[in-house]
Design a protein around this motif. Structure first.
Motif, PDB file in Angstrom:
ATOM      1  N   TYR A 273       0.658  -1.246  -0.047  1.00  0.00           N
ATOM      2  CA  TYR A 273      -0.017   0.040  -0.027  1.00  0.00           C
ATOM      3  C   TYR A 273       1.005   1.488  -0.076  1.00  0.00           C
ATOM      4  O   TYR A 273       0.314   2.536   0.315  1.00  0.00           O
ATOM      5  CB  TYR A 273      -0.945   0.128   1.195  1.00  0.00           C
ATOM      6  N   LYS A 274       2.073   1.048  -0.190  1.00  0.00           N
ATOM      7  CA  LYS A 274       3.068   2.278  -0.559  1.00  0.00           C
ATOM      8  C   LYS A 274       2.828   3.242   0.834  1.00  0.00           C
ATOM      9  O   LYS A 274       2.897   4.306   0.690  1.00  0.00           O
ATOM     10  CB  LYS A 274       2.831   3.225  -1.724  1.00  0.00           C
ATOM     11  N   THR A 275       2.838   2.375   1.795  1.00  0.00           N
ATOM     12  CA  THR A 275       2.549   3.628   3.018  1.00  0.00           C
ATOM     13  C   THR A 275       3.859   3.344   4.116  1.00  0.00           C
ATOM     14  O   THR A 275       4.072   2.309   4.585  1.00  0.00           O
ATOM     15  CB  THR A 275       1.495   2.912   3.864  1.00  0.00           C
ATOM     16  N   PRO A 276       4.638   4.546   4.174  1.00  0.00           N
ATOM     17  CA  PRO A 276       5.973   4.362   4.987  1.00  0.00           C
ATOM     18  C   PRO A 276       5.612   4.182   6.559  1.00  0.00           C
ATOM     19  O   PRO A 276       4.959   4.678   7.041  1.00  0.00           O
ATOM     20  CB  PRO A 276       6.573   5.759   4.644  1.00  0.00           C
ATOM     21  N   ILE A 277       6.436   3.657   7.012  1.00  0.00           N
ATOM     22  CA  ILE A 277       6.499   3.473   8.508  1.00  0.00           C
ATOM     23  C   ILE A 277       7.385   4.251   8.994  1.00  0.00           C
ATOM     24  O   ILE A 277       8.741   4.543   8.739  1.00  0.00           O
ATOM     25  CB  ILE A 277       6.850   2.053   8.871  1.00  0.00           C
ATOM     26  N   ASP A 278       6.957   5.097  10.287  1.00  0.00           N
ATOM     27  CA  ASP A 278       8.103   5.823  10.801  1.00  0.00           C
ATOM     28  C   ASP A 278       8.669   5.317  11.989  1.00  0.00           C
ATOM     29  O   ASP A 278       9.997   5.538  11.881  1.00  0.00           O
ATOM     30  CB  ASP A 278       7.283   7.330  11.391  1.00  0.00           C
ATOM     31  N   VAL A 279       8.028   5.159  12.890  1.00  0.00           N
ATOM     32  CA  VAL A 279       8.570   4.518  14.095  1.00  0.00           C
ATOM     33  C   VAL A 279       8.237   2.953  14.244  1.00  0.00           C
ATOM     34  O   VAL A 279       7.027   2.764  14.126  1.00  0.00           O
ATOM     35  CB  VAL A 279       8.123   5.365  15.236  1.00  0.00           C
ATOM     36  N   ILE A 280       8.967   2.476  14.932  1.00  0.00           N
ATOM     37  CA  ILE A 280       8.812   0.872  14.985  1.00  0.00           C
ATOM     38  C   ILE A 280       9.476   0.420  16.307  1.00  0.00           C
ATOM     39  O   ILE A 280      10.684   0.766  16.721  1.00  0.00           O
ATOM     40  CB  ILE A 280       9.133   0.212  13.816  1.00  0.00           C
ATOM     41  N   THR A 281       8.681  -0.671  17.115  1.00  0.00           N
ATOM     42  CA  THR A 281       9.380  -1.182  18.085  1.00  0.00           C
ATOM     43  C   THR A 281       8.763  -2.464  18.257  1.00  0.00           C
ATOM     44  O   THR A 281       7.703  -2.900  17.605  1.00  0.00           O
ATOM     45  CB  THR A 281       8.981  -0.582  19.484  1.00  0.00           C
ATOM     46  N   THR A 282       9.685  -3.611  18.723  1.00  0.00           N
ATOM     47  CA  THR A 282       9.166  -4.914  18.702  1.00  0.00           C
ATOM     48  C   THR A 282       9.346  -5.583  20.194  1.00  0.00           C
ATOM     49  O   THR A 282      10.063  -5.079  20.930  1.00  0.00           O
ATOM     50  CB  THR A 282       9.850  -5.784  17.917  1.00  0.00           C
ATOM     51  N   SER A 283       8.536  -6.499  20.432  1.00  0.00           N
ATOM     52  CA  SER A 283       8.888  -7.342  21.544  1.00  0.00           C
ATOM     53  C   SER A 283       8.604  -8.874  21.027  1.00  0.00           C
ATOM     54  O   SER A 283       8.676  -9.083  19.682  1.00  0.00           O
ATOM     55  CB  SER A 283       7.620  -7.159  22.818  1.00  0.00           C
ATOM     56  N   GLU A 284       8.665  -9.694  22.009  1.00  0.00           N
ATOM     57  CA  GLU A 284       8.821 -10.971  21.419  1.00  0.00           C
ATOM     58  C   GLU A 284       7.596 -11.778  20.591  1.00  0.00           C
ATOM     59  O   GLU A 284       7.882 -12.402  19.555  1.00  0.00           O
ATOM     60  CB  GLU A 284       8.815 -12.006  22.586  1.00  0.00           C
ATOM     61  N   VAL A 285       6.440 -10.985  20.907  1.00  0.00           N
ATOM     62  CA  VAL A 285       4.940 -11.412  20.093  1.00  0.00           C
ATOM     63  C   VAL A 285       4.355 -10.416  19.583  1.00  0.00           C
ATOM     64  O   VAL A 285       3.377 -10.614  18.924  1.00  0.00           O
ATOM     65  CB  VAL A 285       4.113 -12.155  21.234  1.00  0.00           C
ATOM     66  N   ALA A 286       4.825  -9.454  19.552  1.00  0.00           N
ATOM     67  CA  ALA A 286       4.231  -8.168  18.943  1.00  0.00           C
ATOM     68  C   ALA A 286       5.114  -6.985  18.109  1.00  0.00           C
ATOM     69  O   ALA A 286       6.253  -6.855  18.683  1.00  0.00           O
ATOM     70  CB  ALA A 286       3.375  -7.600  20.016  1.00  0.00           C
ATOM     71  N   VAL A 287       4.482  -6.251  17.659  1.00  0.00           N
ATOM     72  CA  VAL A 287       5.163  -5.191  17.054  1.00  0.00           C
ATOM     73  C   VAL A 287       4.435  -4.114  16.837  1.00  0.00           C
ATOM     74  O   VAL A 287       3.157  -4.028  16.551  1.00  0.00           O
ATOM     75  CB  VAL A 287       6.080  -5.549  15.694  1.00  0.00           C
ATOM     76  N   SER A 288       4.761  -2.778  17.039  1.00  0.00           N
ATOM     77  CA  SER A 288       4.057  -1.601  17.167  1.00  0.00           C
ATOM     78  C   SER A 288       4.730  -0.609  16.165  1.00  0.00           C
ATOM     79  O   SER A 288       5.838  -0.637  16.225  1.00  0.00           O
ATOM     80  CB  SER A 288       4.103  -0.755  18.505  1.00  0.00           C
ATOM     81  N   LEU A 289       4.075   0.018  15.295  1.00  0.00           N
ATOM     82  CA  LEU A 289       4.541   0.705  14.348  1.00  0.00           C
ATOM     83  C   LEU A 289       3.613   1.894  14.224  1.00  0.00           C
ATOM     84  O   LEU A 289       2.464   2.042  14.295  1.00  0.00           O
ATOM     85  CB  LEU A 289       4.899   0.146  13.173  1.00  0.00           C
ATOM     86  N   THR A 290       4.180   2.998  13.572  1.00  0.00           N
ATOM     87  CA  THR A 290       3.377   4.650  13.214  1.00  0.00           C
ATOM     88  C   THR A 290       3.437   4.490  11.630  1.00  0.00           C
ATOM     89  O   THR A 290       4.471   4.282  10.967  1.00  0.00           O
ATOM     90  CB  THR A 290       4.048   5.385  13.993  1.00  0.00           C
ATOM     91  N   ILE A 291       2.231   5.230  11.375  1.00  0.00           N
ATOM     92  CA  ILE A 291       2.159   5.607   9.871  1.00  0.00           C
ATOM     93  C   ILE A 291       1.661   7.254   9.921  1.00  0.00           C
ATOM     94  O   ILE A 291       0.992   7.302  11.070  1.00  0.00           O
ATOM     95  CB  ILE A 291       1.529   4.695   8.972  1.00  0.00           C
TER      96      ILE A 291
END
Ligand code: ADP
Ligand code: ASP
Ligand code: MG
Length: 444
Positions: free
Chosen positions: A333-351
């Motif tokens: 979807y040509k959507t850039p991700i700005d910030v990303i953090t991960t844990s063992e079972v999950a990922v949080s990201l921002t657009i």
């Protein structure tokens, strides 16, 4: 050759245009001058376009009359001779004739882009007519002849290099060239633009194309401040920034620069200077590939309109390939991700572009649990942090200890510490960081 870009307020009144003319004629050096639309014009054109698009020609015409009237008054103050005034009248008559013609025909994206381009077309034609009235030997180079974006909306720099190079070479006797910021053509040859604030990007792109000696961004403030001066009191200008620091600040919301405007200059190592038209003697900010400033934390910026997406793998552990699957969805979807953090079972990201959010969520749900938070702001602390140096993170988090933080990111770049907060807390966060990170004694 230098490139000098003047923003909306710098050409926003007849006296301001006179001041720009004085600034660009005070030495004999050859220069390329990039102008924005007169301040407020792009907003008005967008409003007019919305009214036409909604099918309300009467309201659109009323808004056009108002803008037209403001330009009649503008040219009254700009020119000092009947000949100059007649030229200004002709420019306005032609452009408002075109704007009015849009109210009577089918209106879609193509027309809306043609409409917003009028701001820069008018300001540059009025300005060159003023230069000619006062006997300055200057030439207008139409940006639509050499500014182009590809199907991914990326500027095509080698096209600009070739076409602008030819246009300049064709006029060896001219020392001052004027062109429009912001506007360009798309692969179909239609009029398009580089998005809001895009004149800075034009300046840097043409600077890179002609390998300019320097790109100057002239605006209404004395350089990049250490924090958003619209929200925080006691901000102060930063004398020097590196390309990387300036690029992070621009990308993460410092309105003084278009988000991508540092990239082309960095590519060819062209210094960028931010200067104040109202106070030309002020030092401003110099952006180069290195800085001599000792300070580790340089500035803070904020970017609104952020959506956070938390994606939890439906399997117990983060299996190989989970992140790849996640990123592929955003890529589709040509959507850039700005910030990303991960844990063992999950990922949080921002657009920051939610246009395809529903489709993205739909696809992610096929293999994960998804939660979405809207109306967030990224607060970005920018500087040059060495990763083995302690204390910086503690200083940042001490300063905002009373503010709930949704996400944290550090370590991706040595120039950026990002925290995500609800937009309601943005002003409080910026103020708390200002107090905690910069001693007030430094403000002047
Ligand atoms: P122009 O019309 O010249 O392009 P802009 O309005 O786009 O000017 O950018 C200049 C404005 O950016 C300033 O008036 C200021 O309010 C705002 N701004 C936001 N963050 C910063 C910052 N960190 N430093 C300086 N100005 C900033
Ligand atoms: N006139 C355009 C805008 O208002 C481009 C610019 O000023 O940089 O967004
Ligand atoms: Mg701007």
């Amino acid at each position: 050759m230098k490139v000098l870009k003047f923003g909306g307020t710098s050409v926003g009144k007849p006296e301001r245009m006179h001041a720009v003319a004085r600034l660009i004629t005070q030495d004999d050096a050859r220069k390329l001058v990039v102008l924005s639309a007169v301040s407020g014009t792009t907003n008005s054109l967008i409003e007019i376009g919305d009214l036409i698009g909604k099918g309300d020609p009467a309201a659109a015409t009323a808004a056009i009359d108002k803008l037209h009237g403001s330009y009649q008054a503008f040219i009254g103050g700009l020119y000092g001779t009947p000949g100059g005034l007649a030229k200004g009248q002709a420019v306005i008559a032609e452009h408002f004739g075109f704007i009015r013609s849009l109210t009577g025909k089918p209106y879609a994206v193509k027309e809306s882009k043609e409409l917003v381009a009028e701001g820069e077309l008018i300001s540059t034609q009025l300005f060159i007519a003023y230069l000619h009235e006062t006997g300055v030997n200057a030439a207008l180079l139409p940006a639509l002849d050499f500014m182009r974006i590809d199907a991914d909306e990326e500027p095509v720099l080698d096209f600009t290099e070739r076409e602008l190079g030819k246009a300049i070479a064709a006029q060896p006797g001219v020392d001052i060239f004027i062109t429009q910021g912001y506007i360009c053509r798309n692969p179909g040859g239609e009029i398009d633009n580089l998005k809001r604030g895009g004149s800075d990007y034009t300046a840097s792109l043409v600077g890179a194309a002609i390998r300019a000696e320097e790109v100057q961004i002239w605006t209404d403030i004395d350089g990049m401040h250490n924090n958003d001066p619209r929200i925080v009191k006691n901000t102060f200008p930063i004398a020097e920034l590196s390309f990387d620091e300036a690029a992070e600040l621009a990308y993460f919301g410092a309105k003084i620069l278009h988000p991508f405007s540092i990239r082309p200059a960095k590519l060819y190592n062209i210094p960028v200077r931010l200067l104040n038209t109202m106070q030309p003697e002020a030092r401003g900010t110099l952006i180069t590939n290195s800085t001599t400033e000792e300070r580790d934390i340089k500035a803070i910026a904020a970017k609104d309109g952020i959506t956070a997406i938390r994606i939890q793998s439906s399997r117990m552990l983060l299996a190989y390939g989970f992140l790849t699957k996640v990123f592929e969805v955003f890529q589709r979807y040509k959507t850039p991700i700005d910030v990303i953090t991960t844990s063992e079972v999950a990922v949080s990201l921002t657009i920051d572009n939610p246009v395809h959010l529903d489709e993205i969520i739909g696809e992610l749900k096929a293999f994960s649990r998804v939660e979405v938070d809207r109306d967030l702001s990224i607060i970005c602390v920018v500087g040059s942090f060495s990763l083995d140096r302690h204390g910086i993170i503690a200083r940042v988090f001490n300063a905002i200890k009373d503010i709930p933080v949704r996400m944290i990111s550090f370590g991706g770049s040595v120039h950026n510490i990002s925290v995500l907060v609800v937009t309601e807390k943005k002003n409080a966060t910026l103020n708390a960081l200002n107090e905690g990170l910069f001693q007030l004694a430094e403000a002047h």
